[in-house]
Design a protein around this motif. Sequence first.
Motif, mmCIF file in Angstrom:
data_model
loop_
_atom_site.group_PDB
_atom_site.id
_atom_site.type_symbol
_atom_site.label_atom_id
_atom_site.label_comp_id
_atom_site.label_asym_id
_atom_site.label_seq_id
_atom_site.Cartn_x
_atom_site.Cartn_y
_atom_site.Cartn_z
ATOM 1 N N THR A 1 0.840 -1.193 0.000
ATOM 2 C CA THR A 1 0.000 0.000 0.000
ATOM 3 C C THR A 1 0.879 1.249 0.000
ATOM 4 O O THR A 1 1.823 1.344 0.784
ATOM 5 C CB THR A 1 -0.888 0.020 1.263
ATOM 6 N N PHE A 2 0.567 2.178 -0.900
ATOM 7 C CA PHE A 2 1.345 3.415 -0.997
ATOM 8 C C PHE A 2 0.511 4.575 -0.476
ATOM 9 O O PHE A 2 -0.617 4.768 -0.910
ATOM 10 C CB PHE A 2 1.765 3.660 -2.441
ATOM 11 N N ILE A 3 1.059 5.308 0.466
ATOM 12 C CA ILE A 3 0.352 6.469 1.018
ATOM 13 C C ILE A 3 1.246 7.691 0.879
ATOM 14 O O ILE A 3 2.400 7.681 1.301
ATOM 15 C CB ILE A 3 0.018 6.247 2.521
ATOM 16 N N ARG A 4 0.677 8.738 0.236
ATOM 17 C CA ARG A 4 1.492 9.929 0.025
ATOM 18 C C ARG A 4 1.256 10.933 1.121
ATOM 19 O O ARG A 4 0.122 11.205 1.501
ATOM 20 C CB ARG A 4 1.120 10.577 -1.315
ATOM 21 N N PHE A 5 2.339 11.464 1.675
ATOM 22 C CA PHE A 5 2.188 12.536 2.668
ATOM 23 C C PHE A 5 2.726 13.844 2.108
ATOM 24 O O PHE A 5 3.595 13.861 1.239
ATOM 25 C CB PHE A 5 2.848 12.167 4.000
ATOM 26 N N GLU A 6 2.150 14.936 2.625
ATOM 27 C CA GLU A 6 2.566 16.271 2.170
ATOM 28 C C GLU A 6 4.035 16.505 2.512
ATOM 29 O O GLU A 6 4.514 16.060 3.570
ATOM 30 C CB GLU A 6 1.724 17.352 2.866
ATOM 31 N N GLN B 1 3.681 2.498 16.274
ATOM 32 C CA GLN B 1 2.468 3.106 15.711
ATOM 33 C C GLN B 1 2.878 4.312 14.854
ATOM 34 O O GLN B 1 3.540 5.226 15.315
ATOM 35 C CB GLN B 1 1.520 3.535 16.804
ATOM 36 N N VAL B 2 2.470 4.268 13.591
ATOM 37 C CA VAL B 2 2.831 5.343 12.663
ATOM 38 C C VAL B 2 1.566 6.094 12.256
ATOM 39 O O VAL B 2 0.588 5.485 11.828
ATOM 40 C CB VAL B 2 3.523 4.782 11.398
ATOM 41 N N THR B 3 1.589 7.397 12.453
ATOM 42 C CA THR B 3 0.437 8.217 12.068
ATOM 43 C C THR B 3 0.833 9.104 10.887
ATOM 44 O O THR B 3 1.855 9.793 10.949
ATOM 45 C CB THR B 3 -0.003 9.111 13.247
ATOM 46 N N VAL B 4 0.020 9.060 9.847
ATOM 47 C CA VAL B 4 0.345 9.831 8.657
ATOM 48 C C VAL B 4 -0.930 10.428 8.063
ATOM 49 O O VAL B 4 -2.000 9.809 8.136
ATOM 50 C CB VAL B 4 1.074 8.949 7.608
ATOM 51 N N THR B 5 -0.823 11.630 7.523
ATOM 52 C CA THR B 5 -1.987 12.224 6.852
ATOM 53 C C THR B 5 -1.901 11.893 5.364
ATOM 54 O O THR B 5 -0.945 12.290 4.683
ATOM 55 C CB THR B 5 -2.013 13.753 7.054
ATOM 56 N N ASP B 6 -2.881 11.150 4.912
ATOM 57 C CA ASP B 6 -2.921 10.756 3.498
ATOM 58 C C ASP B 6 -3.302 11.978 2.666
ATOM 59 O O ASP B 6 -4.394 12.525 2.814
ATOM 60 C CB ASP B 6 -3.952 9.633 3.322
ATOM 61 N N GLU B 7 -2.409 12.409 1.810
ATOM 62 C CA GLU B 7 -2.622 13.644 1.069
ATOM 63 C C GLU B 7 -3.821 13.557 0.129
ATOM 64 O O GLU B 7 -4.513 14.551 -0.093
ATOM 65 C CB GLU B 7 -1.358 13.974 0.267
ATOM 66 N N THR C 1 -6.684 11.968 0.563
ATOM 67 C CA THR C 1 -7.990 12.054 1.215
ATOM 68 C C THR C 1 -8.005 13.096 2.329
ATOM 69 O O THR C 1 -9.064 13.394 2.884
ATOM 70 C CB THR C 1 -8.359 10.694 1.814
ATOM 71 N N ASP C 2 -6.801 13.622 2.655
ATOM 72 C CA ASP C 2 -6.658 14.551 3.780
ATOM 73 C C ASP C 2 -7.023 13.908 5.116
ATOM 74 O O ASP C 2 -7.297 14.611 6.078
ATOM 75 C CB ASP C 2 -7.503 15.817 3.553
ATOM 76 N N LYS C 3 -7.100 12.579 5.156
ATOM 77 C CA LYS C 3 -7.480 11.896 6.409
ATOM 78 C C LYS C 3 -6.241 11.341 7.089
ATOM 79 O O LYS C 3 -5.275 10.962 6.445
ATOM 80 C CB LYS C 3 -8.455 10.768 6.109
#
Lengths: 1012, 274
Positions: free
Chosen positions: A798-803, A818-824, A826-828
């Motif tokens: 799974t690829f998730i892009r962050f700002e 635990q890794v928290t990331v904002t998915d660019e 969906t902004d979620k």
Amino acid sequence: MAATDKVGAVMVVGGGISGLQSALDLADSGFKVYLVEKQPSIGGTMAQLDKTFPTNDCAMCIMAPKLVSTGRHHNISLVTNADIMSVDGQAGDFTVTVKQRALRVDPAKCTGCGSCAQTCPIETSDEYNENTKVRKAIYVRYPQAVPLVYSIDKDKCIGCGICAEECKAKAVVYDQEESTSEIKVGSIILSPGFDEFDARMKGEYGYGVYKNVVTSIEFERMLSATGPYFGTVLRPSDGDIPEKIAFIQCVGSRDEQVGNEYCSGVCCMYSIKEAIIAKEHGGDIKPKVFFMDMRAFGKEFDEYYNRAQNEYGIEFVRSRVASVFEDPETKNLVVKYVEKGEPKEEEFGLVVLAVGLKPPQDAEALSKVMGFDLNTDGFCRTTVFDPVSSSKQGVFVSGAFSSPKDIPMTVAEASGAAAKAATEIASARDSLVTMKEYPEELDITGQEPRIGVFVCHCGINIGGVVNVPSVAEYARTLPNVAYAEENLYTCSQDTQEKIKEMIKEHELNRVVVASCTPRTHEPLFQNTIKEAGLNSYLFEMANIRDQCSWIHMHEAPAATKKAKDLVRMAVAKARLLEPLENLTIDVNQQALVIGGGATGMIAALEMAKQGVKVHLVEKEKELGGNLRKLHYLPSGEDPTEHADALAKEVMSNDNITVHTGTGVKNIDGYVGNFKTALDSGEEIEHGVVILAVGGQEYKPEGEYLYGENPNVLTLLEFKEKLKKDEAKGDSYVFIQCVGSREEGHPNCSRVCCTGTMTAAIKVKEKNPEAKVYVLYRDIRTYGFREAYYKDAAEKGVTFIRFEDDVKPKVEDKGGKLQVTVTDEDTDKEVVLTSDYLVLASGTRPYPESEALAPMLKVPMTKEGFFLEAHMKLRPVDFATEGVYLAGLSHGPKFLDESIGQGLAAVARAMTVLSKKTLEAEGIVASLDETLCDGCGICVPTCEYKALEIIVDKKDETKKLVDVNVGLCKGCGACVGACPSGALTQKGFKDEQIVAMIDAALEGLLGKQEVKQ
Amino acid sequence: MAQKHHTAHHGKKHEPDKEWEPKIVGFLCNWCSYAGADLCGVSRFQYPTNIRLVRVMCSTRVSPHLVLDVFEAGADGILIGGCHLNDCHYMTGNFHTEKRVELMKRLLKEAGIDEGRLRLEWVSASEGEKFSKVVTEFTEGIQKLGPSKVRSDDMMKAKVSAADDASQTFRLKALVGKEFNLLSKGNAYGEEVDAEKLTGVIDVATQDEFERALILELARIRPMSVKQLGMVMDVPTDKILRHIVLLRQNSKIAMEHPEGFTPVYKTIAIGGEQ
């Protein structure tokens, strides 16, 4: 040379920048070269480009010297307008049948004056300008074309006969037939380049239908000062300047639909460049780039990208454009795209399609004729450890033909292929090259100047405007002119003979030619007078064509007066010319390679195979460097096995002396004559240095719990564990760009995305159920590496892009991470738990680089990588001759790219090591020791490190500057700096320059008599 | 702009057509048609008084630009008379005439002048009656067409002037000069030349050269944009731009850098732009 059954010649197929580089390297190291080109002139794609990234250098300005050197190199034969028909024999001894299509112009007679094209009544579209302009049926591809020989486009020619009537040199031969020749060579290098993707295949973008949709290469011509619009960007539909320009990326790349899944690797950068240049040409233009991933992976590319956004205000939109529609009224274009899930529309005045690179049309035919393999995408197949060899022995490849690539990588590979081609036939070095014999030089000491002046009509190019007979007549009246004549073409073969005769008959000791530009023709005339026994520096040119008749076409009397002035100036200088000597320096034919990683080992081996004694210095106990830390390669080979094999081969090679466990203490000397002291106390004398000191993985500091939690690892650390099966788990998170593309380290580390794919795929292969997340900013799997990205995605990664500016957060939650990331997209916010956190951390130089730089007087980038002589065309050279660089110490790169550079460094080094002596420039700085007080002001002005302050041997209390003529390139910077007038430049002395000015001002300076 | 000017003329100057008498110029070759016209007189065959005759040695002397000059001066019709084909005193002169008249007609069409205002006739020394018929017929035809608008319509004047300039370009002179020989004797490769292909080449060249000449004509008066030129000339703007590309390359026209996004161009007389 010993008897050999190898042929000491190489055929280079394709005369773009790649072919030029290979040809020059080989011809400069003792091999005969046949450069075969499809077109009537060499130059390839680079000759069409306006500017080049990331330095915005003018492409033609940096390329022209190589074009000219290739064109007049006595060991390079140009075979233009030609196709390869068949190849027989084997490595070392090929027979190639080449068919040369009829030019219908005799190259021996054509002077390139262009009168034929001026009068040809047939206009047709100009391919060089991507059909944005017209050319004639008799033409040269571009004004600076090499060879400068016109040819007839038979498909367009109606045979009216006017060009033949016009040609004063009688060069037009309508009934010339194609000719076939058999050429014997020992190696072949393929550099046929690439074709552009046909944008018509992407019907949704309207190319070919809407006038204001153009391709990137068309836009390149539109930007060019020599292009259709003189550099102002205009809309093809109505000539307006487009206020808004859309750049659409990945047209024909990364696109399953059109069958090209690979990334073309260069389009992101050239679009940024085109947007910047468009903006520079017209400040009100607003460019906007629509892209998927911004692949600015090369040396200092990200800084360029940042400048585009921050300094030039170019907008970037992350989206694949769905379609383009034209407003039939305004011819504006509506671009439809989806951004963050929302469909959007925007109107533009012009749309530029960033078309991808595909294999050249004749790739398949070539592969059949020569018997080498193509890969599934139709490019020439190569391997990681042998990136410049085709599957056929003795046939090598460079440039975009093996994979899409930019100019610096192409040039490096071109040199690399030259090295391999030379190794194949090393025993036949110097067997086919010719050395020109000249008569003994006449001694003119004490002679009164007797100047011969030859004034050229250049057909009607000069004679049609300037009154040439009156210029010749005027020349006869000037002091010291012993002879003057006019010629239809001063450059023609018969005139060369005439010049030689006149030198003898009138005992001339200086020659002035008034014709075109010394930049193209001076070497020809210098050679002529040398054949007559005169020192070649007793020559001066007056440019009465390019800088007179061509620019004053409607002012004949004024042009004639100016031509006389120019001749008077040239004669004034000629009077003061002196014979100059090209000093020779002895060459120690041994090499020093610093760094025993893959790059250094391969470089050492390649030179050893060519018979060179090599010293290889490695600071570690064991050879192998980073190759021992990779553990996996995306292509499947085992890097450790290769490291062992290479180390063994190096250790057992008699020509290589290995010095392990020692650093370099000091290096002294200059090209051909270096002395190096090692920490171990050993001393080495050598002629060249190859720096292959490598680089290292960045160890994160205070980031992402690295160093605090044992399951947070760098990519290389993780791969080692994975290899040992010590990284078992159910979930893995990779974070990209750790220590890259951020404050202090603004550039991309190039290899981490692909390295991550390799690791992620391995994890999935070992445990298909494992959850793998890659948190990224742009995925930069350029070229064929795109396949690994696709493979990873297909395996369920799974690829998730962050700002860019919002980094993921990592917490230790009772053993699990635990890794928290904002998915660019969906902004979620996404919360992931994982067993391992892998940090794809960047590549950094070794601190050793910094110690070596001052010893060799070579520069570095602000990030601590070595800085090459020229980012585009001299990727493995330094301005300091005899010192070369390769691999990670030049910047982050892949193994195959490092190897390519290592081989390139070998080819460059062999241009020195293949000779017993080097010839220095004639035009160099020289010192009047009586005036020099050793102040040292001149020293830092020398780019080539040719100046040094020494103690005067005659008077130890006095200091002096020492000019190393072996290194001096004759720019004259030091002369301008010298406060005491002690330094002067041979051939451009003050009195010589003043004499010209005085002649120009008709004696106003009062230093010389001028006869009117 | 030309349109506006034209309307202004209507109000003030234009006289009723009934007073108008066509002005016709005839070019006759010395050996056949001039002799034919003489015979016509000897035989007392009558024809209208409008025509003024100019004697030339051969009809091929009548360069396209001479004809266009005459139209530019406001003539209503031009008649060219020569020997019958294969009867030319100079062997092949009239074959060339034929080709040149084709070019003149192409250019007249471009300039918006009715092709009927130019007539080529072969009249032999013995065809006195034919000469009178030809002149009578031609004069009646011109009367039907009415007066030439060249003098009253600035745009048409510009167009005829452009046609004149185009006729004098090296490209058209070369093509038309070579046309007959290419078709009758083959080309430099010793091949037979396809007449249709050659006509196509000349057609394209004529249109190009005319349009380029007209652009220069119009942009000489005041700077004009591609869009303005397209509108006035009724030529697609992309084509206008292509012409301008070439004209700039040849230092015939210069871009004046615009305030906004629409560059304008002005014809230059000498030298190139910076």
